[in-house]
Design a protein around this motif. Structure first.
Motif, short mmCIF file in Angstrom:
data_model
loop_
_atom_site.label_atom_id
_atom_site.label_comp_id
_atom_site.label_asym_id
_atom_site.label_seq_id
_atom_site.Cartn_x
_atom_site.Cartn_y
_atom_site.Cartn_z
N ASN A 148 -22.70 13.66 11.98
CA ASN A 148 -23.44 13.44 13.23
C ASN A 148 -22.63 12.63 14.24
O ASN A 148 -22.70 12.90 15.45
CB ASN A 148 -24.77 12.75 12.95
CG ASN A 148 -25.76 13.69 12.30
OD1 ASN A 148 -25.74 14.90 12.52
ND2 ASN A 148 -26.63 13.14 11.46
N LEU A 149 -21.86 11.66 13.77
CA LEU A 149 -21.04 10.86 14.67
C LEU A 149 -20.00 11.72 15.38
O LEU A 149 -19.63 11.46 16.52
CB LEU A 149 -20.34 9.75 13.88
CG LEU A 149 -19.46 8.78 14.66
CD1 LEU A 149 -20.28 7.99 15.69
CD2 LEU A 149 -18.77 7.81 13.71
N HIS A 150 -19.55 12.78 14.73
CA HIS A 150 -18.50 13.63 15.29
C HIS A 150 -19.02 14.99 15.78
O HIS A 150 -18.23 15.88 16.08
CB HIS A 150 -17.38 13.79 14.25
CG HIS A 150 -16.76 12.48 13.91
ND1 HIS A 150 -17.19 11.71 12.85
CD2 HIS A 150 -15.78 11.77 14.52
CE1 HIS A 150 -16.49 10.59 12.82
NE2 HIS A 150 -15.64 10.59 13.82
N ASN A 163 -25.36 20.45 16.06
CA ASN A 163 -25.52 20.59 14.62
C ASN A 163 -24.46 21.49 14.00
O ASN A 163 -24.66 22.10 12.96
CB ASN A 163 -26.92 21.08 14.24
CG ASN A 163 -27.31 20.65 12.83
OD1 ASN A 163 -27.00 19.55 12.41
ND2 ASN A 163 -27.98 21.53 12.11
N GLU A 164 -23.32 21.59 14.70
CA GLU A 164 -22.18 22.30 14.14
C GLU A 164 -20.90 21.73 14.73
O GLU A 164 -20.91 21.19 15.83
CB GLU A 164 -22.26 23.81 14.41
CG GLU A 164 -22.08 24.17 15.88
CD GLU A 164 -22.03 25.67 16.12
OE1 GLU A 164 -22.18 26.45 15.17
OE2 GLU A 164 -21.83 26.05 17.28
N LEU A 194 -10.69 19.33 16.70
CA LEU A 194 -9.51 18.86 17.43
C LEU A 194 -9.74 17.44 17.94
O LEU A 194 -8.87 16.57 17.82
CB LEU A 194 -9.18 19.79 18.60
CG LEU A 194 -8.62 21.16 18.24
CD1 LEU A 194 -8.63 22.08 19.45
CD2 LEU A 194 -7.20 21.03 17.68
N LYS A 195 -10.92 17.20 18.49
CA LYS A 195 -11.23 15.87 19.02
C LYS A 195 -11.32 14.83 17.91
O LYS A 195 -10.79 13.73 18.03
CB LYS A 195 -12.53 15.91 19.83
CG LYS A 195 -12.83 14.60 20.53
CD LYS A 195 -14.01 14.71 21.46
CE LYS A 195 -14.25 13.39 22.15
NZ LYS A 195 -15.38 13.43 23.07
N THR A 196 -11.98 15.17 16.80
CA THR A 196 -12.13 14.22 15.69
C THR A 196 -10.77 13.80 15.14
O THR A 196 -10.55 12.63 14.85
CB THR A 196 -12.99 14.84 14.58
OG1 THR A 196 -14.30 15.09 15.12
CG2 THR A 196 -13.10 13.93 13.37
N GLY A 224 -6.80 9.60 14.19
CA GLY A 224 -7.72 10.42 14.99
C GLY A 224 -8.29 9.68 16.19
O GLY A 224 -9.49 9.46 16.28
N HIS A 225 -7.43 9.31 17.13
CA HIS A 225 -7.90 8.63 18.35
C HIS A 225 -8.75 9.59 19.17
O HIS A 225 -8.26 10.61 19.62
CB HIS A 225 -6.72 8.17 19.20
CG HIS A 225 -5.76 7.27 18.51
ND1 HIS A 225 -6.15 6.12 17.86
CD2 HIS A 225 -4.42 7.33 18.35
CE1 HIS A 225 -5.10 5.52 17.34
NE2 HIS A 225 -4.04 6.24 17.61
N HIS A 226 -10.01 9.25 19.35
CA HIS A 226 -10.83 10.11 20.21
C HIS A 226 -11.73 9.32 21.14
O HIS A 226 -12.66 9.86 21.74
CB HIS A 226 -11.62 11.15 19.41
CG HIS A 226 -12.52 10.60 18.35
ND1 HIS A 226 -13.70 9.99 18.63
CD2 HIS A 226 -12.41 10.58 17.01
CE1 HIS A 226 -14.29 9.62 17.51
NE2 HIS A 226 -13.52 9.96 16.50
#
Length: 199
Positions: free
Chosen positions: A53-55, A61-62, A69-71, A129-131
Motif C-alpha cells: 500500500n505504501l508503494h 490496488n496494483e 520503477l518509482k519504488t 530506491g530513492h523515490h
C-alpha cells in the motif's frame, strides 16, 4: 545569503515537524525490501500489505511498471547513469516474479500471497530506491545523519548542503525571472529574430 538562511530555517522546521528518525542498524542478511523500508522510510516493522500500500502510489490496488520503477528509485536522478532499457527490464522481471494472472501488473493479492510463499523483491544493486522529492531525500540521507534538530546555518557547510541550497536559490531566481516576464506585455526574447524591428 538571506535566501540560504531562510531555506535553512525552513528545513529545520520541516525536520522538527517530521520528528526524529534514528535509523536502526540493518541486519547484514536483510533483503532489499527491509533495506528500502529502513533507509528510505525509517520503518523497521511492517508487513507485505503495508509495504504494498505504501508503494501503490495512485491507490489503484496494483503495481504497474511505473510503480515498480518509482519504488526502486529508477525515476530518481541518482539512477540517470543506468540505461532505461536496463531499468525497464528489471521492473518487468519483478512483475514476472509475482504476476500470476499475467495481466502485466502486480495486484495486492499477488504480492501478499507471493510474499507469504517466500518471494522477495530482488536487489539489483542500484541502491535503496530513492523515490521521495529532493527535500525528503536530502533530509533523510544527509541532514539527519550529519546535522540534527539544533544545527546552525554555519554547520550546513557540507558539499551536499551547499548543492541543496544552491538548487533552492537557482529555482527561486528562475521563478523571479518568470514572474518578471509574466508582467511584461511583450517578451521580446520570445519573438523570432526575423519578426523583430531593426534598430
Amino acid at each position: 545569503m538571506i535566501l540560504r538562511i531562510a531555506a535553512a530555517f525552513a528545513l529545520l522546521n520541516l525536520v522538527l515537524a517530521h520528528g526524529g528518525h534514528d535509523q536502526q542498524p540493518i541486519p547484514a542478511d536483510a533483503d532489499w525490501t527491509v533495506r528500502h523500508m529502513s533507509e528510505e522510510h525509517h520503518i523497521t516493522s511492517f508487513d507485505a500489505g503495508s509495504f504494498f500500500n505504501l508503494h501503490d502510489y495512485d491507490g489503484s490496488n496494483e503495481w504497474t511498471l511505473d510503480d515498480i520503477l518509482k519504488t526502486y528509485g529508477l525515476r530518481h536522478e541518482s539512477t540517470d547513469h543506468i540505461p532505461y532499457d536496463e531499468k525497464e527490464k528489471a521492473a518487468r522481471s519483478v512483475i514476472k516474479l509475482y504476476d500470476r494472472d499475467q495481466s502485466g501488473s502486480i495486484s495486492f493479492a499477488e504480492y501478499t500471497i507471493g510474499t507469504a510463499q517466500g518471494l522477495t523483491l530482488p536487489d539489483f544493486g542500484w541502491g535503496p530506491g530513492h523515490h521521495g522529492d529532493d527535500e525528503y531525500e536530502y533530509e533523510i540521507h544527509h541532514f539527519e545523519k550529519f546535522h540534527g534538530d539544533d544545527a546552525t546555518e554555519e554547520e550546513l557547510n557540507h558539499p551536499e548542503d551547499i548543492a541543496h541550497f544552491q538548487k533552492h536559490e537557482m529555482l527561486e531566481q528562475q521563478a523571479e525571472r518568470q514572474e518578471a516576464m509574466d508582467r511584461m506585455r511583450i517578451v521580446e526574447a520570445n519573438i523570432p529574430m526575423k519578426f523583430r524591428r531593426n534598430g
